[in-house]
Design a protein around this motif. Structure first.
Motif, PDB file in Angstrom:
ATOM      1  N   ARG A 283       6.357  -7.225 -17.355  1.00  0.00           N
ATOM      2  CA  ARG A 283       5.656  -7.400 -16.076  1.00  0.00           C
ATOM      3  C   ARG A 283       6.518  -8.120 -15.047  1.00  0.00           C
ATOM      4  NH1 ARG A 283      -0.457  -9.103 -18.107  1.00  0.00           N
ATOM      5  NH2 ARG A 283      -0.964  -7.100 -19.094  1.00  0.00           N
ATOM      6  N   TRP A 284       7.197  -9.191 -15.493  1.00  0.00           N
ATOM      7  CA  TRP A 284       8.019  -9.938 -14.541  1.00  0.00           C
ATOM      8  C   TRP A 284       9.199  -9.105 -14.053  1.00  0.00           C
ATOM      9  CZ3 TRP A 284       6.358 -13.823 -11.950  1.00  0.00           C
ATOM     10  CH2 TRP A 284       5.396 -14.670 -12.493  1.00  0.00           C
ATOM     11  N   THR A 285       9.717  -8.250 -14.953  1.00  0.00           N
ATOM     12  CA  THR A 285      10.821  -7.362 -14.559  1.00  0.00           C
ATOM     13  C   THR A 285      10.355  -6.343 -13.528  1.00  0.00           C
ATOM     14  OG1 THR A 285      11.754  -7.595 -16.783  1.00  0.00           O
ATOM     15  CG2 THR A 285      12.577  -5.784 -15.424  1.00  0.00           C
ATOM     16  N   ILE A 286       9.150  -5.790 -13.734  1.00  0.00           N
ATOM     17  CA  ILE A 286       8.599  -4.834 -12.759  1.00  0.00           C
ATOM     18  C   ILE A 286       8.372  -5.519 -11.417  1.00  0.00           C
ATOM     19  CG2 ILE A 286       6.611  -3.383 -12.235  1.00  0.00           C
ATOM     20  CD1 ILE A 286       6.285  -2.949 -15.256  1.00  0.00           C
ATOM     21  N   LEU A 287       7.842  -6.754 -11.498  1.00  0.00           N
ATOM     22  CA  LEU A 287       7.593  -7.484 -10.251  1.00  0.00           C
ATOM     23  C   LEU A 287       8.885  -7.752  -9.500  1.00  0.00           C
ATOM     24  CD1 LEU A 287       5.768  -9.115  -8.338  1.00  0.00           C
ATOM     25  CD2 LEU A 287       6.084 -11.079  -9.845  1.00  0.00           C
ATOM     26  N   TRP A 288       9.914  -8.179 -10.215  1.00  0.00           N
ATOM     27  CA  TRP A 288      11.157  -8.600  -9.580  1.00  0.00           C
ATOM     28  C   TRP A 288      12.050  -7.433  -9.195  1.00  0.00           C
ATOM     29  CZ3 TRP A 288      12.422 -12.569  -7.010  1.00  0.00           C
ATOM     30  CH2 TRP A 288      13.762 -12.890  -6.764  1.00  0.00           C
ATOM     31  N   GLU A 289      12.043  -6.352 -10.001  1.00  0.00           N
ATOM     32  CA  GLU A 289      12.963  -5.236  -9.775  1.00  0.00           C
ATOM     33  C   GLU A 289      12.344  -4.081  -8.984  1.00  0.00           C
ATOM     34  OE1 GLU A 289      16.082  -5.258 -10.516  1.00  0.00           O
ATOM     35  OE2 GLU A 289      16.135  -7.115 -11.697  1.00  0.00           O
TER      36      GLU A 289
ATOM     37  N   PRO B  61      11.402  -5.992  -4.208  1.00  0.00           N
ATOM     38  CA  PRO B  61      12.322  -5.401  -3.223  1.00  0.00           C
ATOM     39  C   PRO B  61      11.612  -4.515  -2.211  1.00  0.00           C
ATOM     40  CG  PRO B  61      13.231  -5.217  -5.428  1.00  0.00           C
ATOM     41  CD  PRO B  61      11.822  -5.684  -5.596  1.00  0.00           C
ATOM     42  N   HIS B  62      10.569  -3.800  -2.666  1.00  0.00           N
ATOM     43  CA  HIS B  62       9.846  -2.932  -1.737  1.00  0.00           C
ATOM     44  C   HIS B  62       9.063  -3.738  -0.707  1.00  0.00           C
ATOM     45  CE1 HIS B  62       7.924   0.864  -0.575  1.00  0.00           C
ATOM     46  NE2 HIS B  62       6.828   0.128  -0.388  1.00  0.00           N
ATOM     47  N   SER B  63       8.621  -4.936  -1.097  1.00  0.00           N
ATOM     48  CA  SER B  63       7.748  -5.719  -0.214  1.00  0.00           C
ATOM     49  C   SER B  63       8.504  -6.692   0.682  1.00  0.00           C
ATOM     50  CB  SER B  63       6.740  -6.514  -1.061  1.00  0.00           C
ATOM     51  OG  SER B  63       7.418  -7.449  -1.887  1.00  0.00           O
ATOM     52  N   VAL B  64       9.836  -6.798   0.524  1.00  0.00           N
ATOM     53  CA  VAL B  64      10.607  -7.788   1.291  1.00  0.00           C
ATOM     54  C   VAL B  64      10.448  -7.630   2.808  1.00  0.00           C
ATOM     55  CG1 VAL B  64      12.958  -8.495   1.893  1.00  0.00           C
ATOM     56  CG2 VAL B  64      12.277  -8.356  -0.487  1.00  0.00           C
ATOM     57  N   PRO B  65      10.488  -6.399   3.384  1.00  0.00           N
ATOM     58  CA  PRO B  65      10.286  -6.297   4.845  1.00  0.00           C
ATOM     59  C   PRO B  65       8.944  -6.853   5.291  1.00  0.00           C
ATOM     60  CG  PRO B  65      11.230  -4.272   3.996  1.00  0.00           C
ATOM     61  CD  PRO B  65      10.863  -5.084   2.804  1.00  0.00           C
ATOM     62  N   GLY B  66       7.877  -6.580   4.530  1.00  0.00           N
ATOM     63  CA  GLY B  66       6.565  -7.122   4.881  1.00  0.00           C
ATOM     64  C   GLY B  66       6.509  -8.628   4.739  1.00  0.00           C
TER      65      GLY B  66
ATOM     66  N   GLU C 164       0.837  -1.204   0.000  1.00  0.00           N
ATOM     67  CA  GLU C 164       0.000   0.000   0.000  1.00  0.00           C
ATOM     68  C   GLU C 164       0.872   1.256   0.000  1.00  0.00           C
ATOM     69  OE1 GLU C 164      -3.168   0.086  -0.324  1.00  0.00           O
ATOM     70  OE2 GLU C 164      -3.613   2.185   0.142  1.00  0.00           O
ATOM     71  N   GLY C 165       2.064   1.157   0.605  1.00  0.00           N
ATOM     72  CA  GLY C 165       2.966   2.299   0.650  1.00  0.00           C
ATOM     73  C   GLY C 165       3.825   2.464  -0.592  1.00  0.00           C
ATOM     74  N   LEU C 166       3.751   1.520  -1.518  1.00  0.00           N
ATOM     75  CA  LEU C 166       4.541   1.624  -2.754  1.00  0.00           C
ATOM     76  C   LEU C 166       3.910   2.653  -3.683  1.00  0.00           C
ATOM     77  CD1 LEU C 166       6.755   0.601  -4.685  1.00  0.00           C
ATOM     78  CD2 LEU C 166       5.174  -1.206  -5.401  1.00  0.00           C
ATOM     79  N   ASP C 167       4.705   3.631  -4.108  1.00  0.00           N
ATOM     80  CA  ASP C 167       4.210   4.696  -4.988  1.00  0.00           C
ATOM     81  C   ASP C 167       3.878   4.123  -6.372  1.00  0.00           C
ATOM     82  OD1 ASP C 167       3.635   7.001  -6.331  1.00  0.00           O
ATOM     83  OD2 ASP C 167       5.392   8.116  -5.595  1.00  0.00           O
ATOM     84  N   ASP C 168       2.651   4.355  -6.820  1.00  0.00           N
ATOM     85  CA  ASP C 168       2.239   3.833  -8.131  1.00  0.00           C
ATOM     86  C   ASP C 168       3.066   4.411  -9.272  1.00  0.00           C
ATOM     87  OD1 ASP C 168       0.318   2.366  -6.845  1.00  0.00           O
ATOM     88  OD2 ASP C 168      -1.327   3.756  -7.281  1.00  0.00           O
ATOM     89  N   SER C 169       3.616   5.607  -9.057  1.00  0.00           N
ATOM     90  CA  SER C 169       4.386   6.240 -10.136  1.00  0.00           C
ATOM     91  C   SER C 169       5.647   5.435 -10.466  1.00  0.00           C
ATOM     92  CB  SER C 169       4.770   7.665  -9.746  1.00  0.00           C
ATOM     93  OG  SER C 169       5.581   7.659  -8.581  1.00  0.00           O
ATOM     94  N   LEU C 170       6.181   4.673  -9.493  1.00  0.00           N
ATOM     95  CA  LEU C 170       7.356   3.838  -9.775  1.00  0.00           C
ATOM     96  C   LEU C 170       7.005   2.722 -10.750  1.00  0.00           C
ATOM     97  CD1 LEU C 170       8.845   3.524  -6.166  1.00  0.00           C
ATOM     98  CD2 LEU C 170       9.663   4.964  -8.040  1.00  0.00           C
ATOM     99  N   ILE C 171       5.829   2.119 -10.564  1.00  0.00           N
ATOM    100  CA  ILE C 171       5.383   1.065 -11.486  1.00  0.00           C
ATOM    101  C   ILE C 171       5.100   1.659 -12.865  1.00  0.00           C
ATOM    102  CG2 ILE C 171       3.623  -0.696 -11.885  1.00  0.00           C
ATOM    103  CD1 ILE C 171       3.246  -0.879  -8.879  1.00  0.00           C
TER     104      ILE C 171
END
Length: 301
Positions: free
Chosen positions: A208-214, A218-223, A191-198
């Motif tokens: 799509r897989w590159t966006i998911l992986w890169e 990485p943003h969701s790893v702490p969660g 929820e805290g990931l800025d949509d503008s980065l995607i």
């Protein structure tokens, strides 16, 4: 006076000083925390830790390591613990596989009332007692349950089969009981990931897989790490689900601890097993943090 009326105190006259909560207010906030930490956690566990070093039959002998030695000398206890740990690991991985795309959908795809409605649908079952939820799964999995009825009607099964009181039933129950504790930490970070980065990655031609992986992963790893730790600990220490859905032959380590406390009336041995479970589960969590290169402070935040 105005600061005192507002419950704050101006602590100095220099320009770098700042307003701090009034001392009595901080004390009132601190007391419940101290009562909770020391009264409900530290002191009972200290008492439990002490009795784990006492011989149940000869308490007058004093310091005694036999309760811990018994765990390492009896292969049965090792096998039950490793079996329990394996169940906790597999439960964590399957719960992650189910909850990660669900959390992404709730955080980034569903909008407005749909998002609120779906979150409510996910949370609502967990307002019910875990005992009732476990019995609802037992009703579904039993020989005359809904799942057997559907499979027979579809012709997949010729006759109903018993789906309860085996390892698969325990696994289903553990995954179901742990889902919310995996979903919410991942949903929070996504929820805290800025949509503008995607959107920027899409504009630059990333697949799509590159966006998911890169970008997203990485943003969701702490969660993800936080959810995995919570689910692993809950699955490792679960007693209700393995006992009800696995039956008397579930061979779960928490059931072994229960038997020592209640059946054998050997609280010293049960306390030793409990602390061994705590130590070994902590070791698994430490290994997980090392493998994922995460720090506990980052996960807690």
């Amino acid at each position: 006076m105005e600061e005192i009326k507002r419950g704050t105190l101006y602590t100095g006259g220099s320009g770098n000083s700042r307003e701090r909560p009034f001392p009595w207010f901080r004390l009132v906030c601190l007391i419940p925390l101290l009562l909770w930490v020391f009264g409900l956690l530290v002191f009972p566990h200290i008492q439990l830790f002490v009795i784990s070093f006492i011989n149940n039959r000869h308490p007058e002998e004093g310091f005694y390591l036999g309760n811990y030695v018994r765990f390492f000398s009896e292969p049965l206890y090792w096998r039950i613990f490793l079996r329990t740990a394996m169940y906790a690991i597999v439960t964590t991985l399957f719960t992650l596989a189910i909850c990660y795309p669900t959390a992404f959908f709730l955080a980034k795809v569903a909008k407005g009332r749909w998002q609120l409605g779906l979150i409510l649908v996910v949370i609502l079952p967990f307002w019910i007692s875990e005992l009732v939820r476990t019995y609802s799964w037992m009703i579904m999995l039993r020989e005359t349950g809904v799942i057997n009825w559907i499979l027979v009607k579809l012709g997949i099964l010729s006759q109903p089969v018993e789906m309860l009181y085996n390892d698969y039933a325990i696994f289903v129950g553990l995954v179901y009981a742990s889902m919310l504790f995996m979903l919410l930490p991942i949903y929070g970070v996504l929820e805290g990931l800025d949509d503008s980065l995607i959107e920027a990655a899409q504009d630059l031609g990333a697949k799509r897989w590159t966006i998911l992986w890169e970008v997203i992963w990485p943003h969701s790893v702490p969660g993800v790490t936080s959810g995995c730790i919570i689910v692993f600990m809950l699955a490792l220490g679960n007693y209700l689900t393995p006992t009800l859905m696995g039956g008397k032959n579930s061979l779960y380590f928490t059931e072994t601890i229960y038997n020592q406390f209640i059946i054998s009336w050997n609280w010293n041995q049960g306390a030793a097993f409990g602390f061994l479970l705590l130590f070994l589960s902590g070791l698994f969590v430490w290994l997980g943090l090392k493998i994922t290169r995460q720090k506990l402070t980052e996960v807690v935040r």
